[in-house]
Design an enzyme around this catalytic site. Structure first.
Site, short mmCIF file in Angstrom:
data_model
loop_
_atom_site.label_atom_id
_atom_site.label_comp_id
_atom_site.label_asym_id
_atom_site.label_seq_id
_atom_site.Cartn_x
_atom_site.Cartn_y
_atom_site.Cartn_z
N ASP A 145 38.78 16.90 -14.30
CA ASP A 145 39.16 18.01 -15.26
C ASP A 145 40.33 18.76 -14.80
OD1 ASP A 145 38.59 19.48 -17.33
OD2 ASP A 145 37.19 20.80 -16.46
N CYS A 199 24.67 7.74 -31.50
CA CYS A 199 24.30 8.79 -32.18
C CYS A 199 23.77 8.63 -33.67
CB CYS A 199 25.66 9.55 -32.32
SG CYS A 199 26.24 10.26 -30.89
N CYS A 209 25.57 24.24 -33.33
CA CYS A 209 26.96 24.94 -33.08
C CYS A 209 26.85 26.37 -33.49
CB CYS A 209 28.01 24.40 -33.14
SG CYS A 209 29.39 25.14 -32.66
N CYS A 252 28.63 27.42 -23.37
CA CYS A 252 27.73 27.54 -24.32
C CYS A 252 27.06 25.95 -24.01
CB CYS A 252 28.22 27.69 -25.52
SG CYS A 252 26.93 27.48 -27.04
N CYS A 255 24.99 22.45 -27.94
CA CYS A 255 25.16 21.30 -28.65
C CYS A 255 24.56 20.08 -27.63
CB CYS A 255 26.54 20.96 -28.85
SG CYS A 255 27.57 20.87 -27.69
N CYS A 259 20.62 17.88 -28.21
CA CYS A 259 20.85 16.39 -28.27
C CYS A 259 19.67 15.85 -27.77
CB CYS A 259 22.14 16.02 -27.40
SG CYS A 259 22.56 14.22 -27.36
#
Length: 358
Positions: A145, A199, A209, A252, A255, A259
């Site tokens: 990252d 998914c 969200c 946050c 989401c 899941c």
């Protein structure tokens, strides 16, 4: 290069070494990501990267590993699960419950322990050194990252996980609660099979969200994302989004909490990701009282330190304003008044907004 193993054997050996270094999974990808370029350009041209100018500056280099690091022939990808060792069963519900306690400060789960950049980078470097000890010197560069790398694209092409509708990597046996890292290498290694998507028709992440930042499957507008607003964004938080942030002061997880695949999320075996004191269950008032010196001391070795004390206070001021609207208690007002004349204009403005929520 003194190759003592053929390429396929080397990949197997790297996977074994990765397991010894507490990586949950090691994959291998090729470097042709051209299929991802149209989507990247559309996302950038729509301004969905917000203030993250470096993303636009690097442009298509993000989708071209061999341009980012000349000579790159393959990318070794790594997954490291990060749920703390003591994470209880039903943790998703427990985390959602925090959002119903307006005066509790909520820090994203990945940020409650040690800075993952340091943990992964050190272990990826060790993995690179083991490869060099086996085959001789080779060209490589480690990323966590930390550069314009299409991490999720590489992860999906190397068998680590598909891109979920929330744009994060998903694994059938580990959900999405993991970090990704890469080693760009000048070795031609056989890529592992890409991961298929699972998914289906589920839209739980999109529906949950708070700011409706997921504007389509696999498409997130960072300008509305609470993780972006509380971490990457340096200036004032848009007025219309402040009430939607609730008590989330750093990142946050909504989401991911919603899941269904995260019922399979794995605990990390490493103590590095165990929760630090104050990062779970603390009150907004308590954290708002931290001086800059205390903030730096408490966040040493933590990813939270990178936002600095000013953004820390800005984020908590928003949370306090939302708590004040829910329950106008004197302790909240008193805490806000202690920062009403803060040297930072950004902090003062957010404090003023918060006080006006009573």
């Amino acid at each position: 290069m003194n190759v003592t193993l053929d390429a396929a054997q080397l990949v197997s050996q790297v996977q074994a070494w990765g397991q010894e270094l507490a990586f949950s999974q090691i994959g291998v990808s090729g470097v042709d990501l051209s299929a991802a370029e149209p989507g990247l350009l559309a996302w950038l041209s729509a301004g969905c990267h917000g203030d993250m100018g470096y993303m636009a500056a690097h442009g298509l280099k993000r989708a071209r590993p061999a341009e980012l690091v000349p000579g790159t022939l393959s990318v070794i990808t790594a997954r490291m699960d990060y749920l703390p060792r003591a994470t209880p069963e039903g943790w998703q519900g427990i985390e959602f419950e925090r959002l119903d306690r307006p005066q509790e400060a909520v820090v994203s789960m990945y940020a409650r322990g040690r800075d993952y950049h340091k943990v992964l980078r050190n272990r990826l470097q060790t993995l690179s050194e083991r490869i060099a000890a086996s085959i001789g010197p080779f060209g490589h560069r480690v990323f966590t990252d930390s550069a314009p790398v299409l991490e999720v694209e590489l992860a999906s092409r190397s068998g680590i996980g598909w891109r979920g509708k929330h744009a994060l990597a998903l694994h059938r046996e580990a959900g999405s609660m993991f970090f990704l890292g890469e080693i760009f290498v000048d070795l031609a290694l056989p890529p592992l099979d890409a991961t298929s998507e699972h998914c289906g028709s589920c839209s739980a992440c999109i529906d949950v969200c708070p700011t409706q930042a997921i504007i389509g499957a696999q498409r997130v507008d960072a300008r509305r994302c609470i993780s972006y607003l509380t971490i990457e964004h340096a200036g004032p938080i848009p007025l219309e989004l402040r009430p939607l942030m609730g008590n989330r002061i750093y990142g946050c997880d909504d989401c991911q909490l919603a899941c269904p695949w995260n019922k399979f999320a794995q605990r990390s075996p490493l103590p590095d990701f165990d929760e630090r004191a104050g990062m779970s269950g603390a009150s907004l008032v308590e954290l708002f009282a931290w001086s800059e010196a205390e903030f730096l001391r408490r966040t040493e070795g933590s990813p939270i330190r990178r936002i600095g004390h000013e953004r820390w206070l800005r984020n908590i001021a928003v949370g306090l304003g939302n708590a004040l609207r829910a329950s106008p208690e004197p302790t909240i007002t008193q805490a806000l008044h202690t920062r009403a004349n803060h040297p930072s204009e950004v902090v003062r403005e957010h404090v003023a907004w918060a006080l006006a929520q009573a």
